[in-house]
Design an enzyme around this catalytic site. Structure first.
Site, PDB file in Angstrom:
ATOM      1  N   LYS A 186      13.969  38.027  80.748  1.00  0.00           N
ATOM      2  CA  LYS A 186      13.461  38.717  81.754  1.00  0.00           C
ATOM      3  C   LYS A 186      13.486  40.079  81.175  1.00  0.00           C
ATOM      4  CE  LYS A 186      12.110  35.880  85.088  1.00  0.00           C
ATOM      5  NZ  LYS A 186      12.330  34.696  84.319  1.00  0.00           N
TER       6      LYS A 186
HETATM    7  C1  LIG Z   1       8.660  34.284  89.689  1.00  0.00           C
HETATM    8  C2  LIG Z   1      10.199  33.952  89.606  1.00  0.00           C
HETATM    9  N1  LIG Z   1      10.967  33.575  90.613  1.00  0.00           N
HETATM   10  C3  LIG Z   1      12.073  33.130  90.340  1.00  0.00           C
HETATM   11  C4  LIG Z   1      12.521  32.920  89.086  1.00  0.00           C
HETATM   12  C5  LIG Z   1      13.976  32.329  88.810  1.00  0.00           C
HETATM   13  O1  LIG Z   1      14.916  33.156  88.284  1.00  0.00           O
HETATM   14  P1  LIG Z   1      16.212  32.293  87.500  1.00  0.00           P
HETATM   15  O2  LIG Z   1      15.615  31.837  86.084  1.00  0.00           O
HETATM   16  O3  LIG Z   1      16.962  33.551  86.968  1.00  0.00           O
HETATM   17  O4  LIG Z   1      16.747  31.265  88.457  1.00  0.00           O
HETATM   18  C6  LIG Z   1      11.818  33.079  88.010  1.00  0.00           C
HETATM   19  C7  LIG Z   1      12.481  32.746  86.577  1.00  0.00           C
HETATM   20  O5  LIG Z   1      11.866  32.636  85.702  1.00  0.00           O
HETATM   21  C8  LIG Z   1      10.461  33.654  88.100  1.00  0.00           C
HETATM   22  O6  LIG Z   1       9.649  33.693  87.189  1.00  0.00           O
END
Ligand SMILES: Cc1ncc(COP(=O)(O)O)c(C=O)c1O
Length: 406
Positions: A186
């Site tokens: 990210k």
């Molecule tokens: C649009 C979206 N929502 C939620 C998430 C979930 O994040 P995490 O990987 O920190 O659980 C991601 C991760 O890529 C995402 O791209």
């Protein structure tokens, strides 16, 4: 979206502060931690940077979404309207609170089509969850007014759009609550982590308890905490928060590099009239993590993708239409209900409806879209080289297509 590309001494220093005390947990141990509270410090920095009254860190973006939904009272039988183009985590979070994800079409913003949202509203709808995909935003004014009209919760999945904004407000701070992911890929990273942002003290306090087994955190003695409600363990660690603290201080730098590099690539691709670009409801608010562009037809797009692959230059350019994680077309596990959990019959029935639902409008957008990830490390010459190679491929495919048509 790679904060990890500019990793260095600053992150190491913050992590070392924690390692020196040995207190790796965010709660308690007030004496031995010697004033080091990295999670609290990062939450403060998030509030200041994004203009949110409250922020509560979690172990991931997925757990941030789950927490937000639970705390906002979204649960069994409630329907959550969300886009057909997102990451699987968005619907996983809905399922984790027992609610029903209702996928609807996206438009050329690559986010929720407000008309599709309107059509999907039923007496069971409780929440609309726009996902600000690939660094840019949904049409928030229209979605906010739909939510107001129908008394629905607006929850932003802003996991992919840290630092983006809409009409002066930071993405993730516009709805009743919003979330970021700080996973490794990210815009800024904690390695793993997430946050719920909100302006409601009640939502914030509940997030704090829900992510730590329901602890009320009322006093200094963790063992004496009460549990006003049932919670889980979605805590972030001090080590992860320490990394994020160093990263958030670099956010402005990351965003400015992304903007510069995205603009340079866009200028090159713009020279081809057949290429069009993603519609951005507030262009000044694009966080510029990707440049998303369209070709005239699916056939041409596929041919361009194949040619990029053949020439070994596809890496970093994403054709989401064929991607297993991000677009409904390939979510067979969801459509066929391949799950280790036993779901209630009503939820099963509604999930399986997605297998036969008409996503022609989303297909028409996604089948023509390529998103080029923007690197923080690119030098000007590299951007020119990449842009020139992509345009050469597109020109080649377009000329072959026109020969075939003629
Ligand atoms: C649009 C979206 N929502 C939620 C998430 C979930 O994040 P995490 O990987 O920190 O659980 C991601 C991760 O890529 C995402 O791209």
């Amino acid at each position: 979206m790679p904060g990890f590309e500019l990793w260095g001494a600053e992150e190491r220093k913050e992590v070392n502060d924690v390692l020196e005390t040995g207190i790796l947990m965010r709660y308690g141990f007030d004496g031995p931690r010697k004033g080091i509270w990295k999670s609290k410090e990062l939450e403060k920095a998030i509030c200041k940077t994004f203009g949110s009254k409250y922020a509560h860190l979690t172990s991931s973006g997925t757990s941030a979404l789950t927490t937000a939904m639970a705390v906002l009272g979204i649960g069994a039988g409630d329907e959550v309207i969300m886009p057909s183009f997102t990451f699987v985590a968005s619907f996983e979070a809905v399922l984790s609170v027992g609610a029903v994800p209702v996928m609807v079409d996206v438009d050329d913003t690559l986010t929720l089509n407000p008309d599709a949202v309107r059509k999907a509203i039923t007496s069971k709808t409780k929440c609309v969850m726009p996902v600000h995909m690939c660094g840019s935003m949904a049409d928030m004014d229209t979605l906010a007014s739909i939510c107001k009209e129908h008394n629905l919760i607006l929850l932003e999945d802003a996991c992919q759009s840290i630092g983006g904004s809409y009409k002066g407000k930071m993405l993730g701070t516009i709805g009743t609550a919003g979330t970021f992911s700080f996973d490794f890929v990210k815009t800024i990273t904690c390695a793993e982590g997430g946050v719920v942002m909100t302006n409601s003290e009640d939502v914030y306090t509940k997030c704090d308890g829900y992510t730590d087994h329901g602890h009320d955190h009322a006093g200094a003695d963790r063992g004496a905490d009460l549990h006003p409600f049932i919670g889980y363990n979605y805590r972030i660690s001090e080590l992860h928060a320490a990394v994020g603290l160093a990263q958030i201080r670099k956010l402005d730098q990351f965003l400015s590099i992304q903007k510069q590099n995205q603009t340079a690539l866009k200028n090159i691709l713009s020279q081809i009239p057949e290429i069009s670009f993603r519609r951005i409801p507030d262009p000044t608010g694009d966080s510029c993590t990707f440049l998303s562009w369209f070709l005239p037809t699916e056939e041409i797009t596929r041919a361009v993708v194949n040619e990029l692959k053949a020439q070994g230059i596809l890496a970093g350019n994403f054709y989401w239409y064929d991607n297993n994680w991000h677009y409904i077309r390939k979510w067979d596990h969801l459509k066929n209900l391949i799950t280790l959990n036993a779901y209630p019959a009503e939820l099963k029935e509604k999930l399986m409806q997605h297998a036969n639902k008409d996503f022609t409008a989303s297909d028409a957008v996604m089948s023509r879209c390529i998103s080029s990830a923007i690197s923080l490390l690119w030098k000007d010459e590299q951007i020119k080289e990449k842009g020139d190679k992509i345009t050469a491929v597109v020109k080649k495919v377009l000329s072959e297509a026109s020969v075939q048509i003629n």
